[in-house]
Write a protein that holds these residues in place. Structure first.
Motif, PDB file in Angstrom:
ATOM      1  N   PRO A 171     -59.458   8.681 -52.830  1.00 30.96           N
ATOM      2  CA  PRO A 171     -59.687   9.331 -54.043  1.00 30.96           C
ATOM      3  C   PRO A 171     -60.867   9.810 -54.427  1.00 30.96           C
ATOM      4  CG  PRO A 171     -59.694   7.090 -54.213  1.00 30.96           C
ATOM      5  CD  PRO A 171     -59.489   7.421 -52.592  1.00 30.96           C
ATOM      6  N   ALA A 172     -61.157  10.717 -55.494  1.00 32.76           N
ATOM      7  CA  ALA A 172     -62.338  11.325 -55.812  1.00 32.76           C
ATOM      8  C   ALA A 172     -63.320  10.286 -56.036  1.00 32.76           C
ATOM      9  CB  ALA A 172     -62.240  12.222 -56.821  1.00 32.76           C
ATOM     10  N   SER A 173     -63.079   9.185 -56.383  1.00 31.55           N
ATOM     11  CA  SER A 173     -64.117   8.251 -56.514  1.00 31.55           C
ATOM     12  C   SER A 173     -63.393   6.857 -56.099  1.00 31.55           C
ATOM     13  CB  SER A 173     -64.447   7.744 -58.104  1.00 31.55           C
ATOM     14  OG  SER A 173     -63.309   7.415 -58.902  1.00 31.55           O
ATOM     15  N   GLY A 174     -64.392   5.981 -55.553  1.00 29.81           N
ATOM     16  CA  GLY A 174     -63.710   4.606 -54.958  1.00 29.81           C
ATOM     17  C   GLY A 174     -63.371   4.817 -53.515  1.00 29.81           C
ATOM     18  N   PRO A 175     -63.148   3.629 -52.784  1.00 28.55           N
ATOM     19  CA  PRO A 175     -62.932   3.641 -51.450  1.00 28.55           C
ATOM     20  C   PRO A 175     -61.675   4.122 -51.021  1.00 28.55           C
ATOM     21  CG  PRO A 175     -62.563   1.603 -52.236  1.00 28.55           C
ATOM     22  CD  PRO A 175     -63.238   2.406 -53.367  1.00 28.55           C
ATOM     23  N   ALA A 205     -54.797  -0.257 -34.948  1.00 22.54           N
ATOM     24  CA  ALA A 205     -54.212   1.211 -35.065  1.00 22.54           C
ATOM     25  C   ALA A 205     -55.423   2.216 -35.547  1.00 22.54           C
ATOM     26  CB  ALA A 205     -53.325   1.251 -36.415  1.00 22.54           C
ATOM     27  N   ALA A 206     -54.962   3.360 -34.990  1.00 18.15           N
ATOM     28  CA  ALA A 206     -55.772   4.493 -35.377  1.00 18.15           C
ATOM     29  C   ALA A 206     -55.692   4.805 -36.806  1.00 18.15           C
ATOM     30  CB  ALA A 206     -55.430   5.642 -34.524  1.00 18.15           C
ATOM     31  N   TYR A 207     -56.905   4.893 -37.507  1.00 15.77           N
ATOM     32  CA  TYR A 207     -56.680   5.112 -38.989  1.00 15.77           C
ATOM     33  C   TYR A 207     -57.107   6.709 -39.144  1.00 15.77           C
ATOM     34  CZ  TYR A 207     -55.598   0.247 -40.393  1.00 15.77           C
ATOM     35  OH  TYR A 207     -55.060  -0.967 -40.820  1.00 15.77           O
ATOM     36  N   THR A 208     -56.239   7.336 -39.823  1.00 12.51           N
ATOM     37  CA  THR A 208     -56.551   8.831 -39.951  1.00 12.51           C
ATOM     38  C   THR A 208     -57.635   8.887 -41.278  1.00 12.51           C
ATOM     39  OG1 THR A 208     -54.905   9.512 -38.564  1.00 12.51           O
ATOM     40  CG2 THR A 208     -55.819  11.082 -39.990  1.00 12.51           C
ATOM     41  N   CYS A 209     -58.424   9.208 -41.114  1.00 12.82           N
ATOM     42  CA  CYS A 209     -59.216   9.789 -42.524  1.00 12.82           C
ATOM     43  C   CYS A 209     -59.240  11.090 -42.595  1.00 12.82           C
ATOM     44  CB  CYS A 209     -61.166   9.359 -42.333  1.00 12.82           C
ATOM     45  SG  CYS A 209     -61.428   7.743 -41.588  1.00 12.82           S
ATOM     46  N   PRO A 210     -58.569  11.310 -43.980  1.00 13.74           N
ATOM     47  CA  PRO A 210     -57.828  12.711 -44.169  1.00 13.74           C
ATOM     48  C   PRO A 210     -58.872  13.886 -44.197  1.00 13.74           C
ATOM     49  CG  PRO A 210     -57.795  11.583 -46.057  1.00 13.74           C
ATOM     50  CD  PRO A 210     -58.280  10.635 -44.895  1.00 13.74           C
ATOM     51  N   GLY A 211     -58.228  14.911 -43.701  1.00 16.47           N
ATOM     52  CA  GLY A 211     -59.058  16.349 -43.874  1.00 16.47           C
ATOM     53  C   GLY A 211     -58.313  17.195 -44.807  1.00 16.47           C
ATOM     54  N   ILE A 212     -58.685  18.306 -44.839  1.00 15.27           N
ATOM     55  CA  ILE A 212     -58.091  19.258 -45.940  1.00 15.27           C
ATOM     56  C   ILE A 212     -56.572  19.434 -45.882  1.00 15.27           C
ATOM     57  CG2 ILE A 212     -58.317  21.237 -44.504  1.00 15.27           C
ATOM     58  CD1 ILE A 212     -59.093  20.912 -48.456  1.00 15.27           C
ATOM     59  N   ALA A 213     -56.001  19.216 -44.617  1.00 12.77           N
ATOM     60  CA  ALA A 213     -54.581  19.475 -44.396  1.00 12.77           C
ATOM     61  C   ALA A 213     -53.742  18.195 -44.709  1.00 12.77           C
ATOM     62  CB  ALA A 213     -54.257  19.994 -42.934  1.00 12.77           C
ATOM     63  N   PHE A 246     -57.398  17.984 -39.850  1.00 11.41           N
ATOM     64  CA  PHE A 246     -56.475  16.538 -40.084  1.00 11.41           C
ATOM     65  C   PHE A 246     -57.473  15.375 -40.117  1.00 11.41           C
ATOM     66  CE2 PHE A 246     -53.615  19.460 -38.819  1.00 11.41           C
ATOM     67  CZ  PHE A 246     -52.518  19.345 -39.671  1.00 11.41           C
ATOM     68  N   GLY A 247     -58.942  15.858 -40.366  1.00 12.66           N
ATOM     69  CA  GLY A 247     -59.918  14.783 -40.747  1.00 12.66           C
ATOM     70  C   GLY A 247     -60.459  14.074 -39.083  1.00 12.66           C
ATOM     71  N   TYR A 248     -60.417  12.891 -39.491  1.00 13.85           N
ATOM     72  CA  TYR A 248     -61.119  12.113 -38.075  1.00 13.85           C
ATOM     73  C   TYR A 248     -60.412  10.829 -38.166  1.00 13.85           C
ATOM     74  CZ  TYR A 248     -64.383   9.775 -41.444  1.00 13.85           C
ATOM     75  OH  TYR A 248     -64.717   9.014 -42.465  1.00 13.85           O
ATOM     76  N   GLN A 249     -60.607   9.972 -36.942  1.00 11.46           N
ATOM     77  CA  GLN A 249     -59.851   8.665 -36.834  1.00 11.46           C
ATOM     78  C   GLN A 249     -60.852   7.666 -36.252  1.00 11.46           C
ATOM     79  OE1 GLN A 249     -56.854  10.342 -34.140  1.00 11.46           O
ATOM     80  NE2 GLN A 249     -55.472   9.703 -35.750  1.00 11.46           N
ATOM     81  N   LYS A 287     -54.996  15.533 -46.796  1.00 14.27           N
ATOM     82  CA  LYS A 287     -55.583  14.869 -47.767  1.00 14.27           C
ATOM     83  C   LYS A 287     -54.467  14.246 -48.923  1.00 14.27           C
ATOM     84  CE  LYS A 287     -56.999  18.904 -50.614  1.00 14.27           C
ATOM     85  NZ  LYS A 287     -56.507  18.498 -51.727  1.00 14.27           N
ATOM     86  N   GLY A 288     -53.329  14.769 -49.219  1.00 10.92           N
ATOM     87  CA  GLY A 288     -52.169  14.291 -50.177  1.00 10.92           C
ATOM     88  C   GLY A 288     -53.161  14.848 -51.619  1.00 10.92           C
ATOM     89  N   SER A 289     -52.902  13.686 -52.448  1.00 10.55           N
ATOM     90  CA  SER A 289     -53.487  13.788 -53.837  1.00 10.55           C
ATOM     91  C   SER A 289     -54.861  13.602 -54.060  1.00 10.55           C
ATOM     92  CB  SER A 289     -52.699  13.145 -54.634  1.00 10.55           C
ATOM     93  OG  SER A 289     -52.732  11.811 -54.695  1.00 10.55           O
ATOM     94  N   GLY A 290     -55.450  13.220 -52.968  1.00  7.49           N
ATOM     95  CA  GLY A 290     -56.911  12.794 -52.873  1.00  7.49           C
ATOM     96  C   GLY A 290     -57.869  13.865 -52.276  1.00  7.49           C
ATOM     97  N   GLU A 291     -58.732  13.516 -51.741  1.00  7.16           N
ATOM     98  CA  GLU A 291     -59.921  14.255 -51.161  1.00  7.16           C
ATOM     99  C   GLU A 291     -60.113  14.255 -49.667  1.00  7.16           C
ATOM    100  OE1 GLU A 291     -61.572  16.684 -53.237  1.00  7.16           O
ATOM    101  OE2 GLU A 291     -60.768  15.878 -55.033  1.00  7.16           O
ATOM    102  N   PRO A 292     -60.912  15.503 -49.002  1.00  8.19           N
ATOM    103  CA  PRO A 292     -60.934  15.102 -47.380  1.00  8.19           C
ATOM    104  C   PRO A 292     -61.970  13.690 -47.547  1.00  8.19           C
ATOM    105  CG  PRO A 292     -61.323  17.367 -48.054  1.00  8.19           C
ATOM    106  CD  PRO A 292     -61.052  16.591 -49.325  1.00  8.19           C
ATOM    107  N   ALA A 293     -61.870  12.991 -46.379  1.00  6.25           N
ATOM    108  CA  ALA A 293     -62.868  11.717 -46.362  1.00  6.25           C
ATOM    109  C   ALA A 293     -64.144  12.231 -46.018  1.00  6.25           C
ATOM    110  CB  ALA A 293     -62.265  10.875 -45.288  1.00  6.25           C
TER     111      ALA A 293
END
Length: 268
Positions: A255-259, A120-128, A186-189, A130-136
């Motif tokens: 998340p802000a900390s952790g994987p 699968a293509a895993y989307t590492c999130p960007g600013i748009a 939207f981050g990277y994949q 990121k949900g409740s987390g941070e951009p990857a």
């Protein structure tokens, strides 16, 4: 790093519309386009290295990626240059490698990533997204135009268990947060494992999202994935074949900390 900057800048700009709007899955025409607009070119019926789903061993600032060897049509930045006999591009370089012990990494859609496959293509999130987390944080290998040497096939190589079989090692630049255009809104994949027969909610793996937050991705001995800004794979598939395959997709949250972890299976 020049190839990496050229690729991510060119493709990030050209896929912006693709990211914000659904991409049609029907072909615009039946035959593959043989002359896509610059800066891309289709290399027709050549042997090439496919690194889109590869993992890579980092050493001395370079990612050495275990890539598959395929034959057929593929697409790449033109990566043109002048010679005493005229202009050449990535397809010419790849053709010369056929009898000289090397080949070039170019792109086609990994068949295992299509819907129902094991990737699968895993989307590492960007600013748009990121949900409740941070951009990857950005840390992946950018392999378009990477040079690969056939002497590595059937040999051992640092970072990989046992001997390579039909794979080949390709040398690729590393994209980070400091690399212009390495990520978009939207981050990277990156590609990772997928279990299409598992129950809903269990098909994406945490290990796929963990590739969005590799500690010290440029350090000697690190293992990173090949990646690209979100939407680039769809864009290149469209330019290569005239259609976009339906692929398995997983959205990660960081998340802000952790994987980074799995947020949602977004496979259509």
């Amino acid at each position: 790093m020049r190839i990496a900057r050229l690729l991510v800048v060119a493709m990030s700009a050209m896929v912006a519309v693709q990211v914000f709007a659904p991409v049609p899955t029907v072909a615009y025409h039946q035959d593959p386009p043989l002359d896509p607009e610059p800066p891309f070119v289709v290399c027709q019926d050549q042997r090439y290295a496919l690194c889109a789903a590869a993992s890579c061993f980092v050493y001395n600032g370079v990612a050495y990626c275990q890539c598959d060897v395929l034959k057929g049509d593929s697409i790449s930045l033109q990566l043109g240059f002048s010679t005493p006999t005229g202009e050449e591009n990535v397809c010419d370089v790849n053709a010369q490698g056929k009898t000289n012990g090397f080949m070039v990494s170019t792109f086609s859609n990994p068949p295992e990533g299509s819907k129902g496959g094991s990737l699968a293509a895993y989307t590492c999130p960007g600013i748009a997204n990121k949900g409740s987390g941070e951009p990857a944080p950005v840390g992946y290998a950018q392999c378009d135009g990477g040079l690969c040497f056939t002497s590595t096939t059937s040999m051992t190589f640092p970072g990989f268990e046992g001997k390579l079989h039909k794979e080949i090692i390709c040398s690729c630049p590393i994209a980070t947060d400091a690399t212009t255009g390495s990520s978009n809104a939207f981050g990277y994949q990156v590609f990772g494992p997928y279990h299409p027969q598992a129950p809903a909610g269990q098909r994406c793996e945490a290990s796929g999202c963990a590739e969005c937050s590799v500690p010290n991705p440029t350090a000697n001995g690190s293992m990173i994935s090949v990646g690209a800004p979100t939407g680039v794979g769809r864009f290149l598939s469209l330019k290569l074949t005239g259609s976009v395959p339906t692929i398995n997709e997983c959205l990660c949250q960081c998340p802000a900390s952790g994987p980074c972890t799995v947020r949602e299976d977004t496979t259509p």
